[in-house]
Write an enzyme that holds these catalytic residues in place. Structure first.
Site, short mmCIF file in Angstrom:
data_model
loop_
_atom_site.label_atom_id
_atom_site.label_comp_id
_atom_site.label_asym_id
_atom_site.label_seq_id
_atom_site.Cartn_x
_atom_site.Cartn_y
_atom_site.Cartn_z
N THR A 184 -8.48 6.64 -1.95
CA THR A 184 -9.83 6.10 -2.09
C THR A 184 -10.88 7.18 -1.87
O THR A 184 -12.00 7.06 -2.37
CB THR A 184 -10.07 4.92 -1.12
OG1 THR A 184 -9.52 5.26 0.15
CG2 THR A 184 -9.41 3.66 -1.62
N LYS A 241 0.97 14.52 0.74
CA LYS A 241 -0.41 14.80 0.32
C LYS A 241 -0.60 16.29 0.02
O LYS A 241 -1.64 16.70 -0.49
CB LYS A 241 -1.40 14.31 1.37
CG LYS A 241 -1.38 12.79 1.55
CD LYS A 241 -2.38 12.34 2.61
CE LYS A 241 -2.28 10.86 2.96
NZ LYS A 241 -2.96 9.98 1.99
N LYS A 266 -8.03 14.31 4.62
CA LYS A 266 -7.25 13.07 4.64
C LYS A 266 -6.19 13.23 5.71
O LYS A 266 -6.05 14.31 6.28
CB LYS A 266 -6.60 12.77 3.28
CG LYS A 266 -5.88 13.97 2.65
CD LYS A 266 -5.33 13.65 1.28
CE LYS A 266 -6.36 13.79 0.18
NZ LYS A 266 -6.75 12.52 -0.45
N ARG A 267 -5.41 12.14 5.99
CA ARG A 267 -4.32 12.30 6.93
C ARG A 267 -3.43 13.46 6.50
O ARG A 267 -3.27 13.72 5.29
CB ARG A 267 -3.49 11.01 6.99
CG ARG A 267 -4.15 9.90 7.76
CD ARG A 267 -4.39 10.26 9.21
NE ARG A 267 -3.16 10.22 9.94
CZ ARG A 267 -2.87 9.31 10.88
NH1 ARG A 267 -3.75 8.38 11.19
NH2 ARG A 267 -1.71 9.34 11.53
N HIS A 320 0.80 -1.23 0.00
CA HIS A 320 0.00 0.00 0.00
C HIS A 320 0.82 1.27 0.00
O HIS A 320 0.26 2.36 0.16
CB HIS A 320 -0.92 0.06 1.21
CG HIS A 320 -2.00 -0.97 1.22
ND1 HIS A 320 -3.25 -0.76 0.69
CD2 HIS A 320 -2.00 -2.23 1.70
CE1 HIS A 320 -3.98 -1.84 0.86
NE2 HIS A 320 -3.25 -2.76 1.46
N LYS A 322 -14.70 8.33 -3.64
CA LYS A 322 -15.92 8.66 -2.90
C LYS A 322 -16.45 10.03 -3.33
O LYS A 322 -17.66 10.22 -3.51
CB LYS A 322 -15.65 8.64 -1.39
CG LYS A 322 -15.25 7.26 -0.87
CD LYS A 322 -14.58 7.30 0.51
CE LYS A 322 -13.91 5.96 0.80
NZ LYS A 322 -12.98 6.01 1.95
C1 26W Z 1 4.54 1.04 9.66
C2 26W Z 1 3.57 2.15 9.74
C3 26W Z 1 2.65 2.19 8.59
C4 26W Z 1 1.30 2.10 8.84
C5 26W Z 1 0.42 2.16 7.80
C6 26W Z 1 3.09 2.33 7.31
C7 26W Z 1 2.21 2.37 6.27
C8 26W Z 1 0.87 2.29 6.51
C9 26W Z 1 -0.11 2.26 5.37
C10 26W Z 1 0.48 1.53 4.22
C11 26W Z 1 -0.60 3.61 5.00
C12 26W Z 1 -1.85 3.58 4.14
O1 26W Z 1 -2.93 3.66 4.66
N1 26W Z 1 -1.70 3.53 2.81
C13 26W Z 1 -2.79 3.89 1.95
O2 26W Z 1 -3.48 2.74 1.50
C14 26W Z 1 -4.64 3.09 0.77
C15 26W Z 1 -5.39 1.83 0.45
O3 26W Z 1 -4.70 1.07 -0.47
C16 26W Z 1 -4.27 3.88 -0.47
O4 26W Z 1 -5.44 4.30 -1.10
C17 26W Z 1 -3.42 5.10 -0.10
O5 26W Z 1 -2.98 5.74 -1.26
C18 26W Z 1 -2.26 4.68 0.76
O6 26W Z 1 -1.55 5.80 1.24
#
Ligand code: 26W
Length: 819
Positions: free
Chosen positions: A662, A560, A554-555, A362, A666
């Protein structure tokens, strides 16, 4: 009302009775003394009864048919509220509304009392929740596995413009949707050592003797599909101590010591890690990951073997999807189960492991790629560390056997990163241990092949595939926007509810009719009025529902580029002050989002949004042409209120860095026009919606890469060429927006000037121009609303049902049920 129009009176009576019995016997209240919250609970429990009926049936049918099951392992499920979701999918929404109204209770009011289940950070967790709903809708036998965090993502407040974090407490009033399963629990080990013991047939077997043991207890939530198609299970694990009270210590007067083990064990499921992109890195996080993987694998193995299957048929009966690398330790754990506990030969175990597991990536952000210090891994999971070394050794040997000796290649594909301190690369472990690796948009998948997994992709060219994300239309259209849904049903017929992917297309023809356009514009106007009210109640800021609602939610993260939007806000503000007469489009800039508590720069961006808001909103010379609001505590429920009210959707990440996004889908589904870069799924949205109905701008991913390679990070050139940008930077840097602390943004401005990692300055002029195009179109309402309706009509493909069908066919090899 669109969803299930006129309720049958006998169903209403039955539901009323169900609510009243639960109010009396489960909540223990008489209608005369019941608080709203008591009603909420009674209604939820009544809805649950209907869920459970379908749940039993689904389970029975799957057991009988021996269909292959999907196991979705995710450290995060960002669920939000469930009352309307469940009622609506059960076809009981209008029944419940009517029944309650006859009891003198307003469903709208009690709906708001449900806390969000915020067991996730952002996109990844929300995707998992959308997938669970889609799998139930498509009648795919699926189990979600995760952690039942006692505290979800922190609550955000804003004090003097700064983010404050507060503990989230969703379980304070209990959770009516869950079933505790004390009888379903497993032991999870940590630490200790690895012993060699006799295997009973003259050989030796390695056996892990953990030092510490905790229990994982199951909590089940039924997940109902649309029209009650099937009911699947989300099983979340809670950590408990093996022994909750050490009586010996207690009796000796050591009251804290008596519960010390309990506190330590239970801390595993205490709280969700709030970092969404920087590696958490702490031991507790690794404990969480192993805890839920170990419990889930034991559970699914028990189910598999319990059905009379042999261990060898695992990949035929089970597909395990790893949501990012967070559960990647499953590769080593499954090997341990098969080799150490079931006595399989290594090669056979490896074949089964790879055939069963698959992995979704992701993110490509280097700081978000998980790796664990070898020392920590050795201490916490000694046997797993040995297994990882073995996997690595066998892998490298196999490559050498194929005459591959390229040192750089071998180093890149190794599971161990040798640098300052050796670390286990969880991405490489997941890649090697899974038969399928997928990205979440076409562009992201291409970049995976070219960057993080470049070498592994060369060795296994068929392993990576793309599965572009989607969202569930039940929540993000039907529930979030009943008025638009009603319009769609009136124009396209009821079928649009069951097959929006195809039926929405026909809405395009209606975009030509001014009467439908008017009704479309009217539902947006109503949603904006409701949002304006929410803003006034929460922030005491008045916004005009006729203004253009420009939304960035968003975050908060540098990639971003909320900063790019804020710079545009500042430039717009200065423009209006210089020459108010030329501005004809009143705008409301709406921001919301949480910053990881340790991410200082993101917190400063929140402060900046609030500083700008205070200054702009308080300036009478702006005459209402511009308002800026930062709405605190962004979560799923707030998104459901904001998205239907958006005219413009900000999707402006630096190209190449947003894996998919995503919320972009929406917004478009609800008819907002996107201003965005060619990043993530925006690219594919643009292919379907058409560039005339979006505002695309900025560097493309390849151009960003080329500039990075050329090392052009100083922006003096760009800034000099853009007086508007220069003026905005000067204003920030000299404290125009922070008169109480003129230095506050000096470092931030310097970082934009001299090390603009995210190319904010480079893209500024293009962004400004795109915003001008937005204003031009806004001034031609017929064209604007037509474009807006075309957005709704052309994004059917971004349904998570479509995504799940692709996973089911191409990765899991699980046929959907009879739809
Ligand atoms: C290790 C800490 C950590 C925690 C969460 C690293 C990375 C993450 C995730 C990968 C962050 C995340 O939410 N990624 C998002 O995933 C969505 C669903 O696929 C995508 O639509 C977003 O673009 C992506 O940033």
């Amino acid at each position: 009302m669109a969803l299930d129009s006129i309720p049958d009176q006998s169903e209403v009576e039955t539901f009323k009775h169900a609510v009243l019995t639960r109010l009396r016997y489960a909540v223990g209240k008489d209608p005369a003394d019941a608080y709203d919250h008591d009603w909420f609970e009674a209604v939820a429990l009544a809805a649950r009864k209907y869920q459970v009926d379908g749940w039993e049936e689904t389970t029975r049918t799957i057991d009988r048919s021996q269909r292959k099951r999907v196991y979705y392992l995710s450290l995060e499920f960002l669920i939000g509220r469930l009352l309307i979701d469940n009622l609506s999918n059960l076809g009981l929404l209008e029944v419940a509304r009517q029944a309650l109204s006859e009891l003198g209770v307003d469903l709208e009011r009690i709906r708001l009392l449900e806390p969000d289940a915020a067991l996730g950070n952002g996109g990844l967790g929300r995707l998992a929740a959308c997938f669970m709903e889609s799998m139930a809708t498509l009648d795919i036998p699926a189990h979600g596995y995760g952690i039942r965090y006692e505290h979800g993502l922190f609550k955000q407040t804003v004090a003097d413009g700064w983010q404050q974090e507060h503990t989230e407490t969703w379980l304070d009033f209990g959770n009516p949707w869950e079933f505790e399963r004390p009888e379903c629990s497993y032991t999870i080990g940590f630490g200790g050592s690895v012993l060699s013991e006799d295997d009973g047939s003259g050989g030796q077997r390695l056996c892990w003797e953990p030092l510490e043991r905790v229990r994982a207890v199951a909590y089940d939530m039924p997940i109902v599909g649309w029209r009650n198609a099937s009911v699947n299970t989300l099983r979340l694990w809670r950590a408990r101590a093996e022994e909750t009270l050490r009586l010996d210590r207690f009796n000796a007067g050591d009251y804290l010591g008596a519960v010390a083990d309990t506190v330590r064990a239970e801390s595993i499921s205490r709280v969700l890690y709030p970092a969404d992109s920087t590696e958490a890195g702490q031991e507790l996080r690794l404990r969480q990951e192993y805890f839920f993987v170990c419990a889930s694998l034991q559970d699914l193995m028990q189910r598999h073997l319990g059905h009379g299957e042999e261990v060898h048929s695992l990949p035929r009966q089970a597909a395990i999807q790893l949501n990012d690398t967070h559960p990647a330790i499953a590769v080593a754990e499954l090997m341990r189960l098969l080799v150490d506990e079931r006595g399989l030969e290594w090669d056979e175990a490896w074949g089964l492991t790879v055939a069963t597991l698959s992995y979704t990536n992701h993110t490509l952000l280097p700081e978000a790629l998980e790796s664990w210090p070898v020392g920590l891994m050795e201490r916490l999971l000694p046997r797993h560390m040995q297994i990882i070394y073995l996997i690595n050794a066998f892998h490298i040997d196999a490559l050498r056997a194929k005459d591959i000796h390229d040192f750089d290649l071998l180093r890149a594909v190794s599971l161990i990163e040798e640098g300052h301190g050796r670390r286990v690369r969880m991405g490489n472990l997941a890649f090697l241990g899974c038969h399928s690796v997928n990205g979440v948009s076409a562009l992201h998948t291409e970049l995976m092949r070219e960057t993080v997994f470049r070498e592994l992709h060369r060795l296994y060219p068929n392993r990576i595939s793309n599965k572009t994300n989607g969202v569930t239309f039940r929540r993000w259209l039907f529930q979030a926007n009943p008025e638009l849904t009603a319009l769609l049903v009136d124009t396209l017929g009821e079928e649009v509810l069951d097959d929006p992917e195809n039926r929405l297309r026909d809405f395009a023809a209606h975009a030509e009719k001014s009467s439908v356009r008017q009704r479309f514009a009217q539902q947006r106007r109503n949603a904006k009025e409701r949002l304006a009210q929410l803003i006034e109640e929460n922030l005491a800021i008045r916004v005009d529902p006729d203004a253009l609602f420009d939304v960035h939610i968003k975050r908060i993260h540098e990639y971003k580029r909320q900063l790019l939007n804020l710079l545009h806000t500042v430039a717009l503000y200065q423009d209006i002050r210089n020459d108010p007469a030329t501005h004809r489009v009143p705008r409301v800039k709406i921001f919301a989002g949480k910053a990881a508590p340790s991410y200082q720069q993101a917190k400063l961006i929140i402060k900046l949004a609030n500083d700008i808001s205070r200054m702009v909103n308080g300036d009478p010379t702006v005459r209402g042409l511009l308002k800026v609001v930062f709405i605190p505590n962004y979560n799923v429920s707030l998104a459901e209120s904001i998205i239907p009210a958006a005219d413009l959707s900000e999707q402006i990440s630096t190209a190449g860095l947003e894996a998919s996004g995503t919320s972009n889908m929406k917004f478009a589904l609800n008819g907002a026009l996107t201003i965005g870069t060619l990043d993530g799924a925006n690219v594919e949205m643009c292919e379907r919606i058409g560039p005339d109905n979006m505002f695309i701008f900025g560097l493309k991913a390849q151009q960003v890469e080329a500039r990075k390679r050329a090392g052009e990070l100083s922006m003096q050139h760009e800034i000099a060429a853009s007086p508007r940008l220069e003026e905005a930077l000067i204003a920030l840097g000299t404290g125009v927006f922070s008169p109480d602390d003129p230095q506050r943004y000096v470092a931030l401005v310097d970082s934009l000037r001299y090390d603009d990692r995210f190319m904010v300055c480079t893209d500024f002029d293009a962004y400004w121009d795109a915003q001008e195009r937005v204003e031009q179109l806004w001034q031609k309402p017929a064209r604007w609303w037509k474009a807006s309706m075309l957005n709704t009509s052309r994004v059917g493909w971004f349904s998570s049902d479509r995504t799940i069908r692709e996973y089911a066919e191409e990765i899991w090899k699980v046929p959907p049920g009879e739809e």
